[in-house]
Design a protein around this motif. Sequence first.
Motif, PDB file in Angstrom:
ATOM      1  N   TRP A   1       1.472  57.002  32.217  1.00 51.10           N
ATOM      2  CA  TRP A   1       1.074  56.923  30.750  1.00 51.10           C
ATOM      3  C   TRP A   1      -0.007  56.061  30.379  1.00 51.10           C
ATOM      4  CZ3 TRP A   1       1.854  61.121  28.310  1.00 51.10           C
ATOM      5  CH2 TRP A   1       2.973  61.908  28.630  1.00 51.10           C
ATOM      6  N   ASN A   2       0.177  54.889  30.839  1.00 56.62           N
ATOM      7  CA  ASN A   2      -0.875  54.027  30.645  1.00 56.62           C
ATOM      8  C   ASN A   2      -2.391  54.505  31.078  1.00 56.62           C
ATOM      9  OD1 ASN A   2       0.618  51.867  29.431  1.00 56.62           O
ATOM     10  ND2 ASN A   2       0.898  50.881  31.351  1.00 56.62           N
TER      11      ASN A   2
ATOM     12  N   GLY B   1      19.349  54.692  24.431  1.00 59.15           N
ATOM     13  CA  GLY B   1      18.724  56.068  24.461  1.00 59.15           C
ATOM     14  C   GLY B   1      17.251  55.958  24.702  1.00 59.15           C
ATOM     15  N   GLY B   2      16.703  57.029  25.094  1.00 57.57           N
ATOM     16  CA  GLY B   2      15.376  56.955  25.296  1.00 57.57           C
ATOM     17  C   GLY B   2      14.813  58.071  26.092  1.00 57.57           C
ATOM     18  N   ASN B   3      13.380  58.321  26.075  1.00 57.18           N
ATOM     19  CA  ASN B   3      13.016  59.590  26.998  1.00 57.18           C
ATOM     20  C   ASN B   3      12.694  59.212  28.301  1.00 57.18           C
ATOM     21  OD1 ASN B   3      12.923  61.492  24.673  1.00 57.18           O
ATOM     22  ND2 ASN B   3      11.312  60.146  23.819  1.00 57.18           N
ATOM     23  N   ILE B   4      12.917  60.205  29.190  1.00 56.41           N
ATOM     24  CA  ILE B   4      12.303  60.315  30.473  1.00 56.41           C
ATOM     25  C   ILE B   4      11.387  61.546  30.580  1.00 56.41           C
ATOM     26  CG2 ILE B   4      13.965  59.052  31.900  1.00 56.41           C
ATOM     27  CD1 ILE B   4      15.256  61.499  32.520  1.00 56.41           C
ATOM     28  N   VAL B   5      10.315  61.418  31.328  1.00 53.12           N
ATOM     29  CA  VAL B   5       9.260  62.569  31.263  1.00 53.12           C
ATOM     30  C   VAL B   5       8.883  63.005  32.915  1.00 53.12           C
ATOM     31  CG1 VAL B   5       7.152  63.103  30.246  1.00 53.12           C
ATOM     32  CG2 VAL B   5       8.446  61.121  29.158  1.00 53.12           C
ATOM     33  N   PHE B   6       8.920  64.210  32.478  1.00 52.47           N
ATOM     34  CA  PHE B   6       8.394  64.836  33.985  1.00 52.47           C
ATOM     35  C   PHE B   6       7.139  65.985  33.776  1.00 52.47           C
ATOM     36  CE2 PHE B   6      13.180  64.693  34.074  1.00 52.47           C
ATOM     37  CZ  PHE B   6      13.299  64.018  35.118  1.00 52.47           C
ATOM     38  N   PRO B   7       6.700  65.998  35.070  1.00 55.98           N
ATOM     39  CA  PRO B   7       5.573  66.992  34.923  1.00 55.98           C
ATOM     40  C   PRO B   7       5.725  68.452  34.165  1.00 55.98           C
ATOM     41  CG  PRO B   7       5.608  66.095  37.058  1.00 55.98           C
ATOM     42  CD  PRO B   7       6.829  65.681  36.261  1.00 55.98           C
ATOM     43  N   GLY B   8       5.011  68.853  33.286  1.00 50.21           N
ATOM     44  CA  GLY B   8       5.141  69.974  32.735  1.00 50.21           C
ATOM     45  C   GLY B   8       5.196  71.255  33.502  1.00 50.21           C
TER      46      GLY B   8
ATOM     47  N   LEU C   1      -6.215  55.560  23.433  1.00 49.42           N
ATOM     48  CA  LEU C   1      -4.982  55.481  22.443  1.00 49.42           C
ATOM     49  C   LEU C   1      -4.767  54.161  21.955  1.00 49.42           C
ATOM     50  CD1 LEU C   1      -3.048  57.314  21.539  1.00 49.42           C
ATOM     51  CD2 LEU C   1      -1.126  56.347  22.904  1.00 49.42           C
ATOM     52  N   PRO C   2      -4.903  54.012  20.704  1.00 48.42           N
ATOM     53  CA  PRO C   2      -4.658  52.614  19.859  1.00 48.42           C
ATOM     54  C   PRO C   2      -3.300  51.983  20.090  1.00 48.42           C
ATOM     55  CG  PRO C   2      -5.100  54.473  18.140  1.00 48.42           C
ATOM     56  CD  PRO C   2      -5.160  55.046  19.613  1.00 48.42           C
TER      57      PRO C   2
ATOM     58  N   SER D   1       2.468  51.389  21.637  1.00 53.59           N
ATOM     59  CA  SER D   1       3.747  50.583  21.205  1.00 53.59           C
ATOM     60  C   SER D   1       4.689  51.384  21.001  1.00 53.59           C
ATOM     61  CB  SER D   1       3.344  49.314  20.408  1.00 53.59           C
ATOM     62  OG  SER D   1       4.474  49.185  19.473  1.00 53.59           O
ATOM     63  N   THR D   2       4.434  52.310  19.834  1.00 54.02           N
ATOM     64  CA  THR D   2       5.314  53.375  19.728  1.00 54.02           C
ATOM     65  C   THR D   2       5.948  54.356  20.671  1.00 54.02           C
ATOM     66  OG1 THR D   2       4.570  53.744  17.371  1.00 54.02           O
ATOM     67  CG2 THR D   2       5.580  55.581  18.202  1.00 54.02           C
ATOM     68  N   PHE D   3       5.011  54.712  21.471  1.00 49.39           N
ATOM     69  CA  PHE D   3       5.484  55.399  22.596  1.00 49.39           C
ATOM     70  C   PHE D   3       6.264  54.706  23.648  1.00 49.39           C
ATOM     71  CE2 PHE D   3       4.883  57.718  26.731  1.00 49.39           C
ATOM     72  CZ  PHE D   3       4.931  58.895  26.208  1.00 49.39           C
TER      73      PHE D   3
END
Length: 196
Positions: free
Chosen positions: A116-117, A151-158, A125-126, A131-133
């Motif tokens: 993501w960075n 809680g929180g998100n984990i993310v995978f390729p689309g 990205l500001p 920080s929100t992300f």
Amino acid sequence: GMPSTTQILMQLLRRLLLLGGCLVATVSPALEKPYKGPFVENADILFVLMPRTPEQMAAFYEARGFPPAAIARIKATCFVTVHIENRSRHIIWMEPDTWKFSSGDRPLQRLDRDYWNTQWDTVDLPRANRSTFGWTQLPAVRDLQPEESVGGNIVFPGTTASFDLEATLQTGQDRRGKQLEIRFENVNCPPGEPAE
């Protein structure tokens, strides 16, 4: 002197009412399951996976002022919100980096902070958005105290249609308690709406 049985029951009821109607879900298993996604629930832990549609995630971050270039990258992925509650009397260690994800017969990499960075650098990205992300993602390591949840998100390729998860969670102050083995199979990543 000692509190009476009635007093103890009243305290318990008050506590349950404070939890906001969770009583029904625990008393009557015949009702609809209370969680919005696949879950593992036992005396030690509640572990829920809630896959989100790309549109849901886009709307969430748009509402928080994310620019279109960032939204496009978010929509190209599969977000899964994770909710974990420690129901044991011991510390439970949540460390997503040690979890094994697979899709079909292949290992699956989740999109981590480094990924993501790089994306955010590309679209400038500001800092406030970054920080929100950051706080909407599942923390890298968390020691859950008894009755604590995270809680929180984990993310995978689309391109991920569905995935399996094998998570081994260590327990105890020194991680030497019994290990909790959590398994999910064929959890669906909801597809986005087809492009016009």
